[in-house]
Scaffold this motif. Structure first.
Motif, mmCIF file in Angstrom:
data_model
loop_
_atom_site.group_PDB
_atom_site.id
_atom_site.type_symbol
_atom_site.label_atom_id
_atom_site.label_comp_id
_atom_site.label_asym_id
_atom_site.label_seq_id
_atom_site.Cartn_x
_atom_site.Cartn_y
_atom_site.Cartn_z
ATOM 1 N N ALA A 153 0.837 -1.211 0.000
ATOM 2 C CA ALA A 153 0.000 0.000 0.000
ATOM 3 C C ALA A 153 0.868 1.256 0.000
ATOM 4 N N ARG A 154 1.951 1.236 0.775
ATOM 5 C CA ARG A 154 2.849 2.402 0.813
ATOM 6 C C ARG A 154 3.490 2.627 -0.547
ATOM 7 N N TYR A 155 3.938 1.540 -1.134
ATOM 8 C CA TYR A 155 4.539 1.619 -2.479
ATOM 9 C C TYR A 155 3.542 2.240 -3.469
ATOM 10 N N ASN A 156 2.321 1.734 -3.465
ATOM 11 C CA ASN A 156 1.297 2.270 -4.376
ATOM 12 C C ASN A 156 1.032 3.744 -4.097
ATOM 13 N N PHE A 157 1.040 4.104 -2.820
ATOM 14 C CA PHE A 157 0.749 5.485 -2.436
ATOM 15 C C PHE A 157 1.857 6.433 -2.891
ATOM 16 N N VAL A 158 3.107 6.067 -2.600
ATOM 17 C CA VAL A 158 4.191 7.014 -2.898
ATOM 18 C C VAL A 158 4.473 7.102 -4.399
ATOM 19 N N TYR A 159 4.260 5.993 -5.110
ATOM 20 C CA TYR A 159 4.476 6.036 -6.558
ATOM 21 C C TYR A 159 3.192 6.376 -7.311
ATOM 22 N N LYS A 160 2.127 6.657 -6.574
ATOM 23 C CA LYS A 160 0.856 7.091 -7.153
ATOM 24 C C LYS A 160 0.333 6.116 -8.205
ATOM 25 N N ILE A 161 0.370 4.848 -7.869
ATOM 26 C CA ILE A 161 -0.189 3.822 -8.746
ATOM 27 C C ILE A 161 -1.709 4.008 -8.740
ATOM 28 N N LEU A 162 -2.276 4.061 -9.919
ATOM 29 C CA LEU A 162 -3.712 4.327 -9.989
ATOM 30 C C LEU A 162 -4.510 3.139 -9.471
ATOM 31 N N HIS A 163 -5.660 3.479 -8.913
ATOM 32 C CA HIS A 163 -6.532 2.410 -8.425
ATOM 33 C C HIS A 163 -7.073 1.608 -9.595
ATOM 34 N N ALA A 164 -7.172 0.312 -9.410
ATOM 35 C CA ALA A 164 -7.766 -0.523 -10.461
ATOM 36 C C ALA A 164 -9.259 -0.699 -10.202
ATOM 37 N N TRP A 165 -9.720 -0.362 -9.016
ATOM 38 C CA TRP A 165 -11.144 -0.398 -8.670
ATOM 39 C C TRP A 165 -11.369 0.558 -7.506
ATOM 40 N N THR A 166 -12.655 0.842 -7.238
ATOM 41 C CA THR A 166 -12.962 1.742 -6.116
ATOM 42 C C THR A 166 -13.215 0.895 -4.866
ATOM 43 N N PRO A 167 -12.532 1.196 -3.764
ATOM 44 C CA PRO A 167 -12.771 0.403 -2.554
ATOM 45 C C PRO A 167 -14.240 0.494 -2.116
ATOM 46 N N LEU A 168 -14.733 -0.599 -1.545
ATOM 47 C CA LEU A 168 -16.166 -0.654 -1.191
ATOM 48 C C LEU A 168 -16.554 0.359 -0.121
ATOM 49 N N TYR A 169 -15.613 0.757 0.717
ATOM 50 C CA TYR A 169 -16.003 1.729 1.748
ATOM 51 C C TYR A 169 -16.329 3.088 1.141
ATOM 52 N N LEU A 170 -15.910 3.302 -0.104
ATOM 53 C CA LEU A 170 -16.276 4.544 -0.795
ATOM 54 C C LEU A 170 -17.445 4.314 -1.752
ATOM 55 N N ALA A 171 -17.410 3.191 -2.478
ATOM 56 C CA ALA A 171 -18.437 2.917 -3.496
ATOM 57 C C ALA A 171 -19.619 2.202 -2.861
ATOM 58 N N ARG A 172 -20.517 2.982 -2.258
ATOM 59 C CA ARG A 172 -21.638 2.337 -1.568
ATOM 60 C C ARG A 172 -22.539 1.603 -2.542
ATOM 61 N N HIS A 173 -22.591 2.076 -3.811
ATOM 62 C CA HIS A 173 -23.424 1.402 -4.817
ATOM 63 C C HIS A 173 -22.919 -0.017 -5.079
ATOM 64 N N ARG A 174 -21.628 -0.231 -4.940
ATOM 65 C CA ARG A 174 -21.079 -1.572 -5.157
ATOM 66 C C ARG A 174 -21.237 -2.428 -3.902
ATOM 67 N N ARG A 175 -21.314 -1.772 -2.748
ATOM 68 C CA ARG A 175 -21.516 -2.490 -1.493
ATOM 69 C C ARG A 175 -22.832 -3.242 -1.519
ATOM 70 N N ILE A 176 -23.856 -2.558 -2.058
ATOM 71 C CA ILE A 176 -25.195 -3.150 -2.077
ATOM 72 C C ILE A 176 -25.161 -4.426 -2.914
ATOM 73 N N THR A 177 -24.564 -4.350 -4.118
ATOM 74 C CA THR A 177 -24.562 -5.527 -4.984
ATOM 75 C C THR A 177 -23.666 -6.629 -4.423
ATOM 76 N N SER A 178 -22.542 -6.238 -3.820
ATOM 77 C CA SER A 178 -21.659 -7.296 -3.315
ATOM 78 C C SER A 178 -22.328 -7.998 -2.133
ATOM 79 N N ALA A 179 -23.143 -7.269 -1.355
ATOM 80 C CA ALA A 179 -23.851 -7.905 -0.239
ATOM 81 C C ALA A 179 -24.903 -8.880 -0.782
ATOM 82 N N ARG A 180 -25.571 -8.477 -1.882
ATOM 83 C CA ARG A 180 -26.586 -9.347 -2.489
ATOM 84 C C ARG A 180 -25.955 -10.639 -3.001
ATOM 85 N N ALA A 181 -24.744 -10.506 -3.571
ATOM 86 C CA ALA A 181 -24.083 -11.663 -4.184
ATOM 87 C C ALA A 181 -23.570 -12.590 -3.103
#
Ligand code: COA
Length: 609
Positions: free
Chosen positions: A581-609
């Motif tokens: 995580a530190r490596y990704n942070f300092v080298y500014k590696i772009l996110h490949a997905w949005t974490p669920l704690y931010l993407a509440r719309h994805r939280r709903i579907t992942s809970a359903r699944a």
């Protein structure tokens, strides 16, 4: 309303807008701008009433803007179009700049205008202007635009260059050739403004000691002078001072440009590719890894200038300042003390709020010296742009052993915290002019009282940094202020907290002041009032007694030992999450997905699944 943030990252502006909109009763979900399909999917899942793009580097897909109202927050005045908006405003010495909220359309930044706000420019780093003036103007403009959208009867203004009040223009992206410093022609003001206009990202490309570096973090120097413009004439605590035609400038941070470095666009593409994102370890042992496959090191790491130049500076004199002597004028100082009446003000203006081991050690020494002064109250001032963001992840990454340096840094931070928490000779106040993150938040809680500027955003959690447990006596300081339940939710949810909410939940004691001047004046009043109060002796006695009671109940050393037990596993254990995580942070590696704690719309579907 249900509002979807479509954003390149959850940066300071997006966080502040999130805090403000949620506070006004809106439901906000966040999606990182990964690619068009992912964006369309997020919209489909969430079905928002409105889409807001606080910080975007690409166009919104047509299928999205045609079917939904999308607000784009553009950091420029009405009519300004194109990237590098703020960069050009600084380069062109604009006296006034602004933020425009426009509706996404087929042409970049040319959509109908929903709201616009302006602000007075100052000669300052782009990152500083962005985190203060731009953020404040954007909040005002977005709140107006959202209200207009909600009422339903507002007709946004089409962009019309024939109107006299439309002063902005389409501009080309700024290039390194536009930013380049000609040391034999550019005066101090020009050098400063060029480095300021590139601060944060991408820096000004220049040659030093035969190598190419990007320059950041500049400030003027009033007294030192050199013979040859561009030459390095002094160093001080990691910064270097270079002569200019008519004076000198300090450069605090630099980033090495390696051979064959990619352009930014190439880099973005590269970073999204599997090699950079799917990091694997070369040494999965009990020691922390120092290198990863698919290393991103060719992109360089932003570090203190003197650390990068190393032995090239052997003959360059180190300038010594006494942090406790009054100083008028401009120079590079990261720690200094001022005294007024019975109050001492200890400033620590660390670039990006990151605190390396030596900075923590120097600050602790300065703090202990401040306690020896004839003052009744010590105000911990942090810096103008940031209060603190905890341990210095870039310096840790650059160390021969990041695990050992993490250990040294967190212990230096803990020593500083301990000195503040155990002070029995003064009352202490934390005055947060800027944002605080991770261990930086808990640093503010070490003081007896904490006050923040109204616009400050807190991130009182470590978990996002690869499940880092955290130390800084947070297990003592946080529940003591907000209770166990709230402490657990703050640290687990990983969401930003605005100053108002921080006050309501008891994280801090108060928030006030829309701008820094206002905030500092009020903080000074409070400190002076406390120092002059007839209750002062009783308050000090009560503080000491409370500390003694707490110590009997559970010693500070026990909190520290327990926290460090977890940190040892983070730094040296088999799970490499923190290092990745530190490596990704300092080298500014772009996110490949949005974490669920931010993407509440994805939280709903992942809970359903
Ligand atoms: N060490 C080194 N650099 C840090 C840092 C840290 N602890 N915290 C922030 N920065 C740098 C960022 O890399 C960025 O650098 P740049 O823009 O000059 O290249 C700059 O500070 C601003 O950070 P950014 O993430 O853009 O700010 P933000 O306001 O959008 O986000 C935080 C704020 C606190 C959420 C985010 O910076 C963060 O998660 N920081 C790390 C906190 C942490 O885990 N500290 C270690 C444990 S104590």
């Amino acid at each position: 309303m249900k509002i979807l943030f479509l954003t390149h990252s959850f940066n300071s502006l997006a966080q502040r807008l999130y805090v403000e909109l949620v506070r006004r009763g809106h439901e906000v979900s966040i999606e990182f701008d990964i690619n068009d399909e992912v964006t369309a999917q997020a919209v489909e899942l969430y079905r928002p009433d409105l889409i807001v793009a606080p910080f975007l580097k690409r166009a919104i897909p047509e299928a999205v803007w045609r079917n939904h109202t999308c607000f784009v927050v553009h950091p420029g005045i009405v009519g300004d179009r194109g990237p590098s908006a703020l960069d050009w405003a600084i380069m062109r010495d604009c006296a006034e700049w602004g933020v425009t909220v426009l509706q996404a359309s087929g042409e970049m930044d040319a959509g109908d205008i929903w709201a616009a706000e302006t602000f007075t420019m100052r000669l300052a780093k782009k990152s500083s202007l962005y985190r203060t003036e731009v953020v404040e103007a954007a909040v005002r403009a977005v709140l107006i635009a959202v209200e207009r959208f909600q009422h339903g009867n507002f007709k946004p203004q089409p962009l019309d260059y024939s109107r006299p009040e439309v002063l902005g223009r389409l501009h080309a992206p700024i290039r390194q050739a536009d930013r380049a410093i000609d040391w034999n022609r550019d005066d101090t003001h020009t050098v400063l403004k060029k480095i300021h206009a590139a601060d944060g990202f991408p820096g000004v490309l220049d040659t030093l000691c035969g190598e190419s570096y990007y320059l950041f973090d500049a400030c003027a120097e009033d007294s030192l002078r050199g013979n040859k413009p561009g030459e390095i004439i002094a160093q001080h605590n990691g910064a270097i001072c270079r002569a200019t035609l008519d004076g000198a400038v300090w450069i605090g941070h630099m980033k090495r440009k390696a051979e064959g470095e990619h352009t930014f666009i190439e880099r973005e593409r590269h970073c999204r590719s599997a090699t950079c994102c799917a990091i694997s370890l070369d040494r999965p042992t009990s020691r922390a890894p120092t290198k990863y496959e698919g290393s991103n090191e060719q992109f360089g790491l932003k570090l203190p200038a003197a650390l990068l130049l190393g032995e090239h500076l052997t003959d360059v004199p180190e300038v010594l300042f006494d942090s406790f002597l009054p100083f008028i004028g401009e120079t590079y100082r990261d720690i200094w003390f001022e005294q007024k009446n019975n109050v001492g003000y200890l400033h620590f203006n660390f670039y990006n709020g990151a605190m390396s081991s030596t900075q923590c050690e120097r600050l602790r020494d300065a703090y202990l010296a401040a306690t020896q002064r004839d003052v009744r109250v010590i105000v911990l001032m942090g810096g103008a742009d940031f209060w603190s963001n905890g341990i210095h992840l870039n310096c840790i990454e650059a160390a021969a052993s990041p695990a050992d340096e993490s250990w040294r840094n967190i212990n230096a931070m803990n020593d500083l915290m301990r000195a503040i928490v155990t002070t029995g000779s003064q009352l202490t106040i934390a005055a947060l002019q800027g944002n605080a993150g991770a261990g930086g938040v808990f640093l503010s809680l070490a003081a007896d009282r904490a006050y923040a500027r109204e616009g400050v955003v807190f991130n009182p959690h470590y978990k996002g940094m690869g499940n880092l447990y955290g130390s800084e006596y947070w297990t003592y300081l946080l529940p003591r202020r907000v209770g166990n339940e709230k402490a657990a939710s703050l640290t687990q949810n990983r969401l930003p907290v605005g100053a108002e909410e921080a006050r309501e939940i008891g994280l801090i004691d108060g928030c006030f002041g829309t701008d820094r001047t206002d905030f500092l004046a009020r903080a000074e009043q409070i400190a002076e009032g406390l120092a002059a109060s007839p209750d002062y002796p009783a308050l000090l006695r009560e503080k000491v007694a409370r500390r003694e009671r707490d110590e009997l109940e559970k010693p500070l050393d026990a909190y520290r030992a327990e926290e460090l037990q977890h940190m040892k596993l983070n730094f040296y254990g088999f799970d490499p999450s923190y290092h990745v995580a530190r490596y990704n942070f300092v080298y500014k590696i772009l996110h490949a997905w949005t974490p669920l704690y931010l993407a509440r719309h994805r939280r709903i579907t992942s809970a359903r699944a």
